[in-house]
Scaffold this motif. Structure first.
Motif, short mmCIF file in Angstrom:
data_model
loop_
_atom_site.label_atom_id
_atom_site.label_comp_id
_atom_site.label_asym_id
_atom_site.label_seq_id
_atom_site.Cartn_x
_atom_site.Cartn_y
_atom_site.Cartn_z
N GLY A 40 0.73 -1.33 -0.03
CA GLY A 40 -0.04 -0.03 0.00
C GLY A 40 0.85 1.23 -0.13
O GLY A 40 0.37 2.43 -0.12
N GLN A 41 2.19 1.16 -0.22
CA GLN A 41 2.86 2.35 -0.01
C GLN A 41 3.77 2.60 -1.35
O GLN A 41 3.81 1.48 -2.22
CB GLN A 41 4.18 2.01 1.04
CG GLN A 41 3.51 1.98 2.38
CD GLN A 41 2.51 3.29 2.64
OE1 GLN A 41 3.08 4.24 2.77
NE2 GLN A 41 1.33 3.16 3.47
N GLY A 42 4.35 3.46 -1.62
CA GLY A 42 5.22 3.89 -2.71
C GLY A 42 6.62 3.35 -2.45
O GLY A 42 7.07 2.95 -1.19
N PRO A 43 7.55 2.86 -3.43
CA PRO A 43 8.73 2.23 -3.14
C PRO A 43 9.55 3.40 -2.38
O PRO A 43 9.49 4.73 -2.52
CB PRO A 43 9.30 2.14 -4.69
CG PRO A 43 8.17 1.90 -5.30
CD PRO A 43 7.22 2.73 -4.88
N GLN A 44 10.45 2.82 -1.59
CA GLN A 44 11.17 3.64 -0.63
C GLN A 44 12.72 3.46 -0.93
O GLN A 44 13.05 2.25 -0.93
CB GLN A 44 10.92 3.62 0.87
CG GLN A 44 9.69 3.84 1.47
CD GLN A 44 9.50 5.26 1.44
OE1 GLN A 44 10.25 6.06 1.79
NE2 GLN A 44 8.31 5.67 0.91
N TYR B 36 5.17 5.94 -13.03
CA TYR B 36 5.10 4.71 -13.27
C TYR B 36 3.79 3.98 -13.18
O TYR B 36 2.96 4.64 -12.29
CB TYR B 36 6.20 4.10 -12.41
CG TYR B 36 7.65 4.15 -12.52
CD1 TYR B 36 8.24 5.40 -12.04
CD2 TYR B 36 8.36 3.27 -13.14
CE1 TYR B 36 9.36 5.87 -12.25
CE2 TYR B 36 9.68 3.68 -13.36
CZ TYR B 36 10.20 4.73 -12.92
OH TYR B 36 11.64 4.89 -13.06
N GLN B 38 1.81 0.56 -11.84
CA GLN B 38 1.83 -0.64 -11.16
C GLN B 38 0.86 -1.80 -11.12
O GLN B 38 -0.05 -1.11 -10.38
CB GLN B 38 2.56 -0.52 -9.72
CG GLN B 38 3.20 -1.58 -9.09
CD GLN B 38 3.67 -1.46 -7.83
OE1 GLN B 38 3.55 -0.36 -7.17
NE2 GLN B 38 4.58 -2.31 -7.53
N LEU B 88 2.03 5.62 -9.75
CA LEU B 88 2.99 6.20 -9.06
C LEU B 88 3.65 7.56 -9.70
O LEU B 88 4.15 7.39 -10.90
CB LEU B 88 4.01 5.15 -8.68
CG LEU B 88 3.65 3.82 -7.93
CD1 LEU B 88 4.59 2.73 -7.83
CD2 LEU B 88 3.46 4.32 -6.65
N PHE B 105 8.95 8.59 -4.23
CA PHE B 105 7.56 8.11 -4.88
C PHE B 105 6.61 8.71 -3.92
O PHE B 105 6.67 8.94 -2.76
CB PHE B 105 7.62 6.63 -4.92
CG PHE B 105 8.09 5.96 -6.12
CD1 PHE B 105 9.71 6.02 -5.93
CD2 PHE B 105 7.67 5.68 -7.14
CE1 PHE B 105 10.49 5.19 -7.09
CE2 PHE B 105 8.18 5.07 -8.19
CZ PHE B 105 9.69 4.80 -8.14
N GLY B 106 5.55 9.02 -4.50
CA GLY B 106 4.17 9.28 -3.72
C GLY B 106 3.81 7.61 -3.50
O GLY B 106 4.04 6.77 -3.86
N LYS B 107 2.63 7.87 -2.57
CA LYS B 107 1.83 6.57 -2.40
C LYS B 107 1.23 5.80 -3.61
O LYS B 107 0.99 4.57 -3.56
CB LYS B 107 1.02 6.53 -1.24
CG LYS B 107 1.76 7.10 0.19
CD LYS B 107 0.85 7.29 1.19
CE LYS B 107 0.10 5.91 1.60
NZ LYS B 107 -0.54 6.11 2.99
#
Lengths: 112, 115
Positions: A40-44, B36, B38, B88, B105-107
């Motif tokens: 549920g998160q963006g890549p870190q 992007y 996903q 994203l 990145f954003g969520k």
């Protein structure tokens, strides 16, 4: 034209264990960046390797370490696994540190 | 303030409509901007990148950048059910800050295109 490849696809470990993930960059690319993506998160961003050196690092503890080989492939090592390390680990490659990054299929790590 | 913000959605549009996805960023020195796509259970796939203010079109996709407003958007024309995915937004830091090449990145925004 071979894209970014990662191995293994899935991995299950227990707390306290160590894990090594592998990445081969896209043909012609010389830079590898690693990311962690929780559900549920963006890549870190974890870190980036160029010319076999860690060029930049995100906010991850020293338990996360890496390496780049002369053929530009890379490894991500995580020591003393925690439950919170369960995530999709993504490798991205580029031609140089500032170029557009292309992602591999990822490794799904589950820590029990 | 979060570095890159996106509306998490879900954004639902009918097939054939225009889907509009928005993103704001906090670092004024940011140089490069990426979208992007996903799919569930898959890795991010690059759709477009944009460096300069204005619009950039690629097929059904148009990226828009306004650095003064720190805003970047993605328009998808003639949306198809196969466009249903999480989108994203990613921002690359300023070289002035010393080799800041990481992507932030954003969520992500979940888009659903209904047949």
């Amino acid at each position: 034209d071979a894209g970014v490849t990662q191995s293994p696809t899935h991995l299950i470990k227990t707390r306290g264990q160590q894990v090594t993930l592998r990445c081969s960059p896209k043909s012609g690319h010389d830079t590898v960046s690693w990311y962690q993506q929780a559900l549920g998160q963006g890549p870190q961003f974890i870190f980036q390797y160029y010319e076999e050196e860690e060029r930049q690092r995100g906010n991850f503890p020293d338990r996360f370490s890496g390496h780049q080989f002369p053929n530009y492939s890379s490894e991500l090592n995580v020591n003393a696994l925690l439950l919170g390390d369960s995530a999709l680990y993504l490798c991205a490659s580029s031609f140089g540190p500032s170029d557009t990054q292309y992602f591999g299929p990822g490794t799904r790590l589950t820590v029990l | 303030q979060k570095e890159v913000e996106q509306n998490s959605g879900p954004l639902s549009v009918p097939e054939g409509a225009i889907a509009s996805l928005n993103c704001t960023y906090s670092d004024r020195g940011s140089q490069s901007f990426f979208w992007y796509r996903q799919y569930s259970g898959k890795s991010p796939e690059l759709i477009m990148f944009i460096y300069s203010n204005g619009d950039k079109e690629d097929g059904r996709f148009t990226a828009q950048l306004n650095k003064a407003s720190q805003y970047v958007s993605l328009l998808i024309r003639d949306s198809q059910p196969s466009d249903s995915a999480t989108y994203l937004c990613a921002v690359n830091g300023a070289e002035l800050r010393g080799s800041n090449y990481k992507l932030t990145f954003g969520k992500g925004t979940l888009l659903t295109v209904n047949p």
